[in-house]
Design an enzyme around this catalytic site. Structure first.
Site, PDB file in Angstrom:
ATOM      1  CG  ASP A 195      37.102  63.372  68.549  1.00  0.00           C
ATOM      2  OD1 ASP A 195      37.630  63.460  69.659  1.00  0.00           O
ATOM      3  OD2 ASP A 195      37.668  62.896  67.552  1.00  0.00           O
ATOM      4  CG  ASP A 355      42.339  65.620  71.835  1.00  0.00           C
ATOM      5  OD1 ASP A 355      43.012  64.592  71.820  1.00  0.00           O
ATOM      6  OD2 ASP A 355      41.240  65.749  71.267  1.00  0.00           O
TER       7      ASP A 355
END
Lengths: 434, 249
Positions: A195, A355
């Site tokens: 990420d 997330d």
């Protein structure tokens, strides 16, 4: 000064947006922990999925073998995710957004229908709930259809949309916790690093996607949780509860014409393109202070009038700043999930569903060990989220939400497991507390 | 013993904090953030302490003095962190006041400052209850219960919940007293808080002896009530002073 009520102090509404993101994240984690503890079987049902393609962990392997195997699994997973994200960027570039939206709806249908159905079956089995097949099928079908509509259409009541997004996060996260232990931890760290790279490096797929979306001023079709935008109202006529004002005309004094709202002075002097400027009295002007504090959402144009600018995070070119990341479901079919943190067109904070999922996977895995690790990891993740939000306010561009939280969470998990637990158990069993 | 008993023990330790949270803190988002950050701070202090003490644990000796050293070092470290917390809070207060000036709202009231201190203390208290009591409650949800030798009249979970309740009260209100003491420069308050914390920690040493909890727990509650009363008196005095000052000006 007003004799009836004390003037509202600055403490009343500060930090409300952060709470509006923390509450659903906490709820998702809480539900996953409950599911994990309730459905926890001593023999882990081995899930063969993309994440365990390279190596399936068995108890008899040595630690080093397990670590190597987990690393291999994680690398395969990250490679697949990278490839799919690049495909997503390509599709977005070729303006095939219809296809992407259909795909999003399809993956939501899969998650809610099949994964949700399987977990419901586990629960029914566990608690011996008396329900027959037909009822179950009808209820599941309705549930799935409403969920797909909630994800597709933006006109649904926001609470339902938010609820369904949280449920999708819970379901996917629960499936991820069924992976073997070493694989899960290495996978989490690998995804956090991926990420970081994908959003911040110049060639990263997510960075490309965000820039494409910004240059076209378009929405990225993906699953994103958007917190309700906060409205501040000083007139005393309202209770100050924030409402998502859809379909209202602009009636604020002082609108934004694309500039950054961080003026710091009286914003009602910021007359941009004011429409029929009738400052609806009482709702716009506040008592005693020369500054109104109302922010309206104009849905048609996606423009925001931010009143109390210090309290609302300033917009960046009025556009979305979100980043996309694609996740593989455990069942080897793709699902489109958005990851990363950014600012929505209404100034509300947006957090990608990926997330939610990975935070909950971390906490769910911690729950499989003990509750002390759950609390420690929860606090670490919330701290990471807070730090990321502060960085977001500082740097004002799309930021990856995974790295800080996941790395802190993993750190706290291992610290708690190896240090804290011995200390606390030793003290508690002797009834020594401080 | 059952789910009901488990929830009962949890509520015993955390009930007053929960009602305090719902009544006072949940209305203001900033206070919720304060609770979370002070909980995190307490957890970090606990992790540091456990890291330092890991080499010596588990303490196999039955003598009381290793435990005494454990408690003294832990309490000392946590009180040091309280001063650090105070310094961070001062900076935060300046930031908030500057912010309030910018948006033309009144500066922080005295009640606001006390509420922030209360939220900080509540965070510490909740962290204590969660890590010392709740995290060990998992077996209590099952079909059996557990007794410790040194306090065999009550189940272990019940004793730890009762002790946690007293310590939660002490933590919560001593933060208010401490912040007030640092703000006013009141030496009595400044030394009252670490003193009470240390005495409370040492009093739990009495639980090491067999049957010691009969003495230990009432003493602990005496300290908690002392903290409560001192805090109440102090808050009352400050509020009346403030009100009379506002009435005059």
């Amino acid at each position: 000064m007003d004799q009836n009520s004390k003037p509202r102090s600055v403490l009343q509404s500060l930090g409300e947006e952060i709470i509006r993101i923390i509450v659903p994240v906490s709820l998702c984690m809480f539900l996953v922990v409950i599911l994990v503890t309730v459905l926890n079987t001593s023999s882990s049902t081995s899930v063969t999925s993309i994440a365990t393609m390279a190596y399936s962990e068995t108890d008899s392997d040595s630690s080093w073998n397990k670590f190597k195997g987990a690393l291999l699994n994680a690398l395969v997973f990250v490679a697949v995710v990278t490839a799919v994200t690049f495909i997503l960027v390509l599709l977005f570039y070729l303006r095939l957004t219809k296809f992407l939206k259909l795909y999003m709806g399809f993956s939501a249908c899969l998650v809610l229908g099949f994964m949700g159905g399987e977990i419901a079956l586990f629960l029914i089995d566990n608690f011996s709930v008396p329900v027959d097949c037909v009822t179950f099928a009808v209820v599941l079908f309705n549930f799935t259809v409403v969920g797909v509509l909630a994800v597709f259409m933006s006109k649904m009541a926001i609470l339902i949309t938010q609820g369904y997004l949280v449920i999708i996060g819970v379901l996917v996260a629960y499936w991820f916790t069924l992976l073997p232990e070493w694989t899960t931890w290495v996978l989490l760290v690998a995804m956090a690093l991926y990420d970081l790279a994908a959003v911040l490096l110049p060639g990263g797929p997510l960075k490309l996607l965000v820039e494409l979306a910004m240059s076209r001023d378009e929405d990225i079709p993906a699953l994103v949780y958007e917190a309700r935008p906060v409205t501040y109202d000083d007139s005393g006529l309202r209770s100050g509860v924030a409402q998502r004002r859809l379909w209202r005309e602009r009636r604020a004094v002082g609108s934004n014409s694309g500039e950054n709202l961080n003026s710091g002075s009286n914003t009602n002097s910021n007359v941009g393109s004011v429409l029929d400027s009738n400052p609806t009295p009482g709702t716009v002007l506040s008592v005693g202070s020369g500054q109104h504090a109302t922010s309206l959402v104009n849905v048609e144009e996606g423009r925001v009038v931010g009143g109390d600018t210090e309290l609302s995070v300033p917009l960046i070119d009025r556009r979305l700043n979100v980043q996309v990341n694609v996740r593989e479901e455990a069942m080897s079919s793709d699902s489109l999930a958005l990851e990363g943190i950014g600012l929505g067109s209404s100034g509300a904070i947006k957090l990608g569903l990926g997330d939610f999922i990975f935070y909950s996977v971390l906490v769910g895995r911690a729950a499989m060990y003990d509750f002390m690790t759950v609390y420690a990891c929860y606090l670490a993740i919330i701290a990471g989220l807070g730090i990321t939000l502060m960085l977001l306010a500082l740097y004002q561009k799309a930021l990856p939400a995974l790295p800080v939280s996941v790395l802190l969470g993993v750190l706290f998990y291992f610290l708690t497991r190896f240090f804290l637990e011995v200390f606390v158990v030793q003290c508690s069993l002797n009834l020594l507390m401080f | 013993m059952t789910v009901a008993a488990g929830i009962g023990y949890a509520l015993l330790a955390l009930g007053p904090s929960l009602s305090l949270f719902v009544a006072v803190i949940s209305k203001k988002p900033f206070l919720i953030l304060t609770v979370l950050s002070s909980t995190l701070l307490w957890l970090i202090s606990l992790i540091v302490l456990s890291g330092v003490w890991r080499a010596f644990l588990p303490l196999k000796s039955t003598a009381w003095w290793p435990f005494a050293i454990l408690i003294i070092t832990s309490v000392g470290f946590q009180e040091g962190l309280r001063i650090l917390f105070w310094k961070v809070y001062k900076r935060l207060e300046d930031l908030l006041d500057a912010f309030a000036d910018r948006v033309s709202k009144p500066r922080l009231f005295l009640t606001d400052k006390m509420q922030i201190a209360l939220a900080g203390g509540l965070g510490h208290g909740m962290a204590h209850a969660v890590f010392f009591c709740l995290s060990l409650l998992t077996p209590a949800f099952g079909p059996a219960t557990f007794y410790v030798d040194s306090c065999s009249q009550l189940p272990f979970f019940l004793v730890s919940a009762i002790i946690s309740l007293a310590l939660v009260t002490i933590h919560t209100f001593s933060m208010v007293i401490a912040f007030n003491g640092y703000a006013e420069g009141n030496k009595v308050d400044q030394f009252f808080v670490p003193g009470v914390h240390l005495v409370a920690g040492m009093v739990t040493l009495a639980n090491l002896a067999s049957g010691g909890c009969i003495i230990g727990i009432p003493l602990l509650y005496f300290m908690a009530i002392l903290t409560l009363m001192h805090c109440g008196k102090m808050v009352w005095r400050r509020l009346t002073e403030d009100r009379s000052r506002q009435g005059r000006s």
